[in-house]
Write an enzyme that holds these catalytic residues in place. Structure first.
Site, PDB file in Angstrom:
ATOM      1  N   GLU A  31       0.748  -1.258   0.137  1.00  0.00           N
ATOM      2  CA  GLU A  31       0.070   0.058  -0.012  1.00  0.00           C
ATOM      3  C   GLU A  31       0.918   1.334   0.079  1.00  0.00           C
ATOM      4  O   GLU A  31       0.235   2.378   0.201  1.00  0.00           O
ATOM      5  CB  GLU A  31      -1.039  -0.026   1.130  1.00  0.00           C
ATOM      6  CG  GLU A  31      -1.957  -1.233   1.089  1.00  0.00           C
ATOM      7  CD  GLU A  31      -3.024  -1.033   2.375  1.00  0.00           C
ATOM      8  OE1 GLU A  31      -2.457  -0.749   3.192  1.00  0.00           O
ATOM      9  OE2 GLU A  31      -4.136  -1.917   2.380  1.00  0.00           O
ATOM     10  N   GLU A  58      -6.315  -7.052  -2.251  1.00  0.00           N
ATOM     11  CA  GLU A  58      -6.865  -7.532  -1.013  1.00  0.00           C
ATOM     12  C   GLU A  58      -8.223  -7.384  -0.983  1.00  0.00           C
ATOM     13  O   GLU A  58      -8.821  -6.122  -0.912  1.00  0.00           O
ATOM     14  CB  GLU A  58      -6.177  -6.447   0.124  1.00  0.00           C
ATOM     15  CG  GLU A  58      -4.591  -6.600   0.422  1.00  0.00           C
ATOM     16  CD  GLU A  58      -4.057  -5.853   1.775  1.00  0.00           C
ATOM     17  OE1 GLU A  58      -4.988  -5.171   2.323  1.00  0.00           O
ATOM     18  OE2 GLU A  58      -2.802  -5.632   1.637  1.00  0.00           O
TER      19      GLU A  58
END
Length: 867
Positions: free
Chosen positions: A477, A543
């Protein structure tokens, strides 16, 4: 005869192997630094007494050693972790330990002896026989180190090594934030150890000699870090006659003698020998060998698309009729490419010229306390294969996974998406009141950027030859700092690999363009199954996931009896459940009837688990190449006893998540769209499937069958086809109490290629029919087919209701405890009236006194002896 014998001796001498490396994995002792009143020079002499020292677990962490010596309680059970002192409060000295090991070794003739550490966390000083081994302090968890100890060995062959290991300089405050206060990321270590939303803090932050320690003997040349590249041009099909593939090999060679050495550097693969005459004068050289065009190669394919063929490859350096050193590795011949999909706005993965729809799982680490083993890696990766997945993503807050993990992925066909050591939480993506430093400060973590670049180079070399390694990723991320990302992208990877794409970070626009706003990844909680079909998310979602509570037998292993109570919706969660990161199920369980106790809760949770993960992968697959090029589930395994995000528990006991996902991920799969009841087939294969019979039946709660339709048709390669809706038919049945929908694909021989059973709620959204479902007297037999394999036959006679949602377990017939791991051809299965199913059960083959246990929603728990 004498001449023949002498010739044979010469041949054997010529091909004599350099001694294989061996591990220093037993006989270690340790003691806290505060109790050691001497230095490493004295401590590493064999005459220094080691009275009252504690047996140490190597490889392992300080916490593992303390646990194995019963100095601490099991931190994975109940609230025991709260009883263990945290390093942030004790100070680093509390977990700073000396490790000592006596071993026998000596160098003869031109032998060279090498001491190798594959991982120490975090800093270390190393001594051998009263001498310092490392001139500079060893620093950094994610880094191999190697020392030529030939001149330090004792002439008697009796040696002692002493290593003092210091914890991370910044262990961080485990204050409940993701990665605690974030300062754990100031060093090059495992960020998760300061706690996350799926794990409690690891109290020693994984301090210790955590990976393998080996001794390797060579002659006066050392081969290291071989690099093998395979090029497979064009579009290939499994099991077809193949055009040639190109093999490119280079190696690093160490010459510690100070004298030039001439010889032959060679490699052998598939019976082909490639040689090069070389003279090595420098201490360290890199040698490129001639390319090999391998005719009709057997290719390596991802799981579900073809076989995973691996070629043994042997590299040798031969001089004066002696093998001075050699390396052996297994090579999968394949080529991975990435092509942008304009329709989905995401990257598409291609293997051997064929596009692969990515069905992946997120992986943290095999064990939070780093208790790794080949067997555990093999079992965990096999479970991912059994889920019909083709990729595992290694999350950035942990490690670059070990070669043994990659061996298992090579074996089972799991592509690997490997993050480097950065996370949005610790490394400054968001404003976070739990963090000590501001975003800009955290954005520059770790403090030592040259160390990070050194570690990156080393770890790339460690795993780059594995066929399964498919993608590199800068971080979870978030990108690494610019002065790390730029050399990684523009210099290090082109030089050391050059064949794999680097995604800057795990939800980069270059991987998956975010057209929907927000972070793009997720959701992470329980969803209405319809949402996976109707709501468009990130087109290559790194995810997306849901829940994962295990069944009752799993919960019993780590939740104390007094805490085994069913959690109630909107009431305060039990402290142990809360500590183990429980996500509420209740509003999703209540339509099946409010849970009476923990056992009832766990059974109903499995219905939610199965429905969630089947719907997730069906929804993504239904929009294959239209909305998505893949999805990666958050997450598919747990490195400790958490109550979320797992297809099997820490103890390797699978739950219904695994089998729901297995069903939804079938390579050829029939499914029903919950939005409009459209019967849909997805074909992930590379070839068209012709002459298929698509069949739909409905069963009421009494077991009465309603036949709807069957059609002969075909489905193209790597495509989705919609056949017919069931809405009107279901309305005519007036499903006030709910019904079962059975879908099948059959071939011309009436063999079932795919089947799927849905249980539908009544008009009011409640499963009253299931709550009142009458018992089904299921007939069960079990037979031993061969060592390590059992077949279970389940039969349901006509006139009975559906035998719904049956859990099969391999157990010890005397204790009733489950045999783990065990691998089931299917599980949580339903048997229709008049039908039988055979389920295979595989295990490691060493156990005896086994039995099969079966229980279901409306099937009485039975223990069945094995014939």
């Amino acid at each position: 005869m004498r001449k023949i014998f002498i010739s044979l001796l010469l041949i054997l001498s010529f091909y004599a192997n350099a001694q294989q490396p061996y591990e220093l994995n037993s006989g270690w002792l340790c003691l806290n630094m505060k109790e050691v009143n001497t230095d490493g020079f004295r401590l590493s002499k064999t005459d220094f007494p080691l009275n009252n020292w504690m047996p140490a677990t190597i490889p392992g962490t300080v916490l593992t050693t303390l646990l194995n010596n019963k100095k601490i309680p099991d931190p994975f059970y109940g609230m025991n972790n709260e009883k263990i002192p945290d390093i942030y409060k004790t100070g680093n000295d509390y977990y700073t330990y000396w490790f000592v090991k006596d071993f026998e070794e000596k160098a003869l003739g031109n032998e060279q002896v090498w001491l190798q550490f594959r991982g120490i966390n975090y800093k270390a000083e190393i001594y051998l026989n009263g001498k310092k081994v490392n001139p500079k302090t060893l620093e950094g968890m994610h880094l191999r180190s190697q020392y030529n100890i030939t001149k330090l060995l004792s002439s008697t062959g009796k040696n002692r090594i002493a290593v003092i290991v210091f914890p991370p300089d910044f262990p961080g405050n485990a204050n409940g934030g993701q990665g605690g206060d974030g300062t754990i990321a100031k060093g090059l270590t495992t960020q998760y150890t300061a706690g996350w939303d799926w794990i409690q803090p690891i109290r020693d932050r994984n301090t210790g000699i955590w990976d393998k320690v080996t001794i390797e003997k060579t002659k006066n040349i050392k081969i290291q870090n071989p690099h093998v590249i395979t090029l497979v041009p064009g579009k290939r099909l499994p099991d077809a006659k193949q055009q040639p593939a190109t093999i490119k090999v280079s190696v690093e060679v160490e010459n510690p003698t100070g004298q030039p050495i001439s010889g032959i550097l060679q490699y052998e693969i598939a019976g082909k020998l490639v040689k090069k005459n070389v003279t090595l004068s420098a201490i360290h050289s890199e040698v490129n060998l001639p390319d090999l065009a391998l005719e009709n190669p057997k290719l390596w394919w991802p799981n579900g698309y073809g076989k995973q063929y691996l070629y043994p490859l042997n590299i040798k350096f031969i001089s004066a009729n002696q093998v001075l050193d050699q390396e052996n590795l297994n090579v999968g011949i394949r080529q991975i490419d990435n092509i942008w999909n304009e329709e989905t706005k995401s990257m598409g993965a291609y293997v051997n010229g064929q596009k692969i729809f990515i069905k992946g799982g997120n992986w943290i680490i095999s064990d939070a306390m780093l208790r790794f083993s080949d067997a555990r890696y093999d079992a965990e990766v096999r479970y991912h294969k059994d889920m019909n997945l083709n990729l595992i993503r290694i999350w950035g807050g942990a490690i670059l996974e070990r070669p043994e993990f990659y061996n298992a992925c090579d074996k089972y066909g799991l592509l690997v998406f490997q993050d480097f050591w950065f996370s949005g939480d610790c490394n400054g993506r968001w404003v976070d009141p739990m963090k000590k430093d501001d975003q800009w400060t955290r954005r520059n973590y770790p403090d030592n950027h040259p160390l990070v670049l050194t570690a990156i180079e080393d770890q790339i070399k460690m795993i780059r030859n594995h066929a399964s390694l498919a993608f590199w990723c800068g971080g979870n991320e978030i990108t690494p700092p610019e002065d790390i990302l730029e050399p990684l992208k523009n210099e290090i990877l082109p030089r050391l690999d050059g064949t794999r794409i680097l995604f800057d970070f795990s939800n980069s626009d270059k991987m998956s363009y975010n057209t929907i706003g927000g972070n793009g990844d997720g959701p992470y909680g329980i969803q209405d199954p319809k949402s996976f079909w109707s709501t468009r998310t990130f087109p290559y979602n790194s995810e997306v996931g849901s829940v994962g509570v295990g069944d009752y037998e799993s919960l019993e292993k780590f939740i104390p009896k007094e805490n085994l109570i069913a959690p109630q919706f909107k009431s305060k969660t039990d402290s142990v459940w809360d500590y183990h990161k429980y996500i509420g199920y209740d509003e999703h369980i209540n339509p099946y009837g409010k849970a009476k106790d923990a056992k009832d809760f766990a059974m109903k949770a499995q219905l939610v688990n199965y429905d969630q993960y089947r719907a997730l992968m069906e929804g993504f697959s239904s929009h294959m190449w239209e909305w998505y090029t893949g999805s990666i589930i958050w997450k598919t395994q747990n490195p400790w006893t958490a109550l979320r995000g797992q297809m099997y528990d820490y103890y390797l006991d699978p739950n219904a998540c695994l089998y729901g996902l297995r069903k939804g991920s079938e390579p050829l799969h029939i499914m029903m769209n919950p939005l409009d009841s459209m019967v849909t087939v997805v074909n992930n294969g590379f070839t068209d499937r012709n002459n298929l019979m698509v069949q739909a039946k409905v069963y009421d709660m009494q077991g009465k069958e309603y036949f709807y339709s069957q059609v002969f048709n075909a489905i193209g390669a790597s495509s989705v086809r919609r056949f017919f809706p069931l809405n009107d038919f279901l309305k005519k049945l007036d499903k006030k109490e709910g019904v079962f929908v059975s879908l099948k694909i059959l071939n011309e021989k009436q063999s079932v290629l795919s089947e799927n059973i849905y249980w539908l709620a009544g008009k009011d959204g409640e499963y009253k029919g299931l709550q009142e479902l009458k018992p089904a007297p299921l007939k069960i037999t079990a037979s031993q087919k061969n060592k390590g394999k059992i077949e279970v036959l389940l039969s349901n006679e006509m006139g009975h209701p559906v035998a719904f949602f049956n859990r099969i377990a391999l157990i010890d017939s005397k204790t009733g405890k489950r045999i783990l791991p065990a691998f089931y051809g299917d599980n949580y299965i339903s048997i229709l009236p008049g039908e039988s199913k055979t389920v295979s059960v595989e295990y490691n083959g060493s156990q005896s006194d086994l039995a099969i246990e079966v229980y279901g929603w409306n099937v009485e728990r039975k223990k069945v002896m094995i014939n």
